[in-house]
Design a protein around this motif. Structure first.
Motif, short mmCIF file in Angstrom:
data_model
loop_
_atom_site.label_atom_id
_atom_site.label_comp_id
_atom_site.label_asym_id
_atom_site.label_seq_id
_atom_site.Cartn_x
_atom_site.Cartn_y
_atom_site.Cartn_z
N UNK A 176 0.85 -1.19 0.00
CA UNK A 176 0.00 0.00 0.00
C UNK A 176 0.88 1.24 0.00
N UNK A 177 0.28 2.40 -0.28
CA UNK A 177 1.04 3.63 -0.53
C UNK A 177 1.94 4.02 0.65
N UNK A 178 1.40 4.00 1.87
CA UNK A 178 2.18 4.43 3.02
C UNK A 178 3.31 3.45 3.34
N UNK A 179 3.00 2.15 3.24
CA UNK A 179 4.04 1.14 3.47
C UNK A 179 5.13 1.25 2.42
N UNK A 180 4.72 1.57 1.20
CA UNK A 180 5.68 1.70 0.10
C UNK A 180 6.66 2.85 0.38
N UNK A 181 6.15 3.98 0.83
CA UNK A 181 7.02 5.11 1.15
C UNK A 181 7.99 4.74 2.27
N UNK A 182 7.49 4.04 3.29
CA UNK A 182 8.33 3.60 4.39
C UNK A 182 9.44 2.68 3.90
N UNK A 183 9.09 1.77 2.99
CA UNK A 183 10.09 0.85 2.43
C UNK A 183 11.10 1.58 1.55
N UNK A 184 10.66 2.60 0.83
CA UNK A 184 11.59 3.40 0.04
C UNK A 184 12.64 4.04 0.94
N UNK A 185 12.18 4.58 2.06
CA UNK A 185 13.10 5.20 3.02
C UNK A 185 14.08 4.18 3.58
N UNK A 186 13.58 2.96 3.85
CA UNK A 186 14.44 1.90 4.36
C UNK A 186 15.49 1.50 3.32
N UNK A 187 15.07 1.34 2.07
CA UNK A 187 16.00 0.97 1.00
C UNK A 187 17.09 2.02 0.84
N UNK A 188 16.69 3.30 0.84
CA UNK A 188 17.67 4.37 0.69
C UNK A 188 18.68 4.34 1.83
N UNK A 189 18.20 4.06 3.04
CA UNK A 189 19.10 4.06 4.19
C UNK A 189 20.08 2.90 4.15
N UNK A 190 19.60 1.67 3.87
CA UNK A 190 20.51 0.52 3.89
C UNK A 190 21.49 0.58 2.72
N UNK A 191 21.04 1.11 1.57
CA UNK A 191 21.97 1.28 0.44
C UNK A 191 23.10 2.23 0.83
N UNK A 192 22.75 3.34 1.45
CA UNK A 192 23.77 4.32 1.84
C UNK A 192 24.70 3.75 2.90
N UNK A 193 24.16 2.96 3.83
CA UNK A 193 24.98 2.41 4.91
C UNK A 193 25.89 1.29 4.43
#
Length: 274
Positions: A189-206
């Motif tokens: 769903x839209x809100x979960x998707x945004x949360x997962x986008x933020x998670x992906x961006x963070x783990x990629x950077x880390x």
């Protein structure tokens, strides 16, 4: 794996100007070089001479209409399919020919229903991992995806977003040099998707891996990637840099302008970004 065989083939100099050094096992992010990549299914020419360079550690999104060749490109890079023509080579950040540790996350989590969250993640380590080391690595990656408290749960008891985070943890537990993402958030769903986008961006950077995301969502591509590549009928129609630091805010007018350029390219408008 086919992905290793292709790297060995290229590293032995079969490609014009190829590197004659034997490939090494990449321990960090891997760079990707694609030259003249072709893929034909019967009479259908899906990829038509793709040339693409992805530096080690970059996040690249590939977008386009259904049937443009996005997932086919990803499957070839992961060794899940063989090209009809052209070359795919990989190098370390130090420019040595490499055998990359590559993993993929699909739209469906594909978890083992009879295994706990921790055991599902441990699958990503393969057989033969020492138990204590495996437990440490699984615990560390579950912490990274914020699922430490779910280690002993069964997949059926998790939400859709949590199951996808387990799938991501399974891909990350071996510390891949390349992480491929094939519409991994499409069923959320839209809100979960945004949360997962933020998670992906963070783990990629880390973690610093090279990321390749296939998505239909232009906004998602712009919010996650350093570059967005538009495929159209098996060719690259646009290769657009996204020069904005993370984290990126939804509703940013500058990002909306880039989304417009990408949509114009996908829809085949004559004046891209006009």
């Amino acid at each position: 794996m086919a992905i290793i065989e292709r790297e060995r083939h290229s590293a032995n100099g079969d490609e014009a100007g190829g590197d004659l050094r034997p490939p090494v096992a990449a321990t960090g992010a891997a760079a990707i070089r694609i030259r003249g990549l072709e893929k034909t299914f019967g009479g259908n020419r899906v990829l038509r001479g793709i040339d693409l360079d992805v530096p080690a550690g970059q996040f690249v999104a590939v977008i386009g209409k259904s049937g443009c060749g996005k997932s086919t490109l990803l499957r070839i890079l992961l060794g899940l399919d063989e090209p009809t023509g052209g070359h795919v080579t990989f190098k370390t950040a130090g420019e040595e020919a490499a055998w990359p540790n590559a993993r993929i996350v699909f739209q469906e989590p594909r978890l083992l229903p009879w295994a706990t969250v921790a055991d599902n993640v441990a699958v990503g380590l393969g057989e033969g991992a020492p138990p204590l080391e495996a437990k440490r690595k699984v615990g560390a990656v579950l912490s990274e995806v914020q699922l430490t408290e779910k280690a002993g749960e069964w997949p059926a008891r998790l939400s859709g977003g949590q199951r996808q985070r387990v799938a991501l943890a399974r891909a990350l537990v071996s510390r891949p040099g390349i992480l491929a993402l094939d519409e991994p958030l499409g069923a959320l769903d839209a809100l979960t998707r945004i949360s997962m986008q933020q998670l992906l961006a963070r783990v990629w950077k880390e973690l610093g891996f090279t990321a390749l995301l296939v998505t239909h969502d232009v906004s998602e591509a712009v919010h996650l990637a350093d570059r967005v590549v538009v495929l159209d009928q098996g060719r690259i129609a646009l290769d657009l840099a996204i020069p904005h630091p993370h984290p990126r805010r939804h509703g940013n007018p500058a990002l909306a302008e880039l989304e417009g350029k990408l949509l114009a390219a996908i829809l085949g408008e004559e004046k891209v970004g006009a």
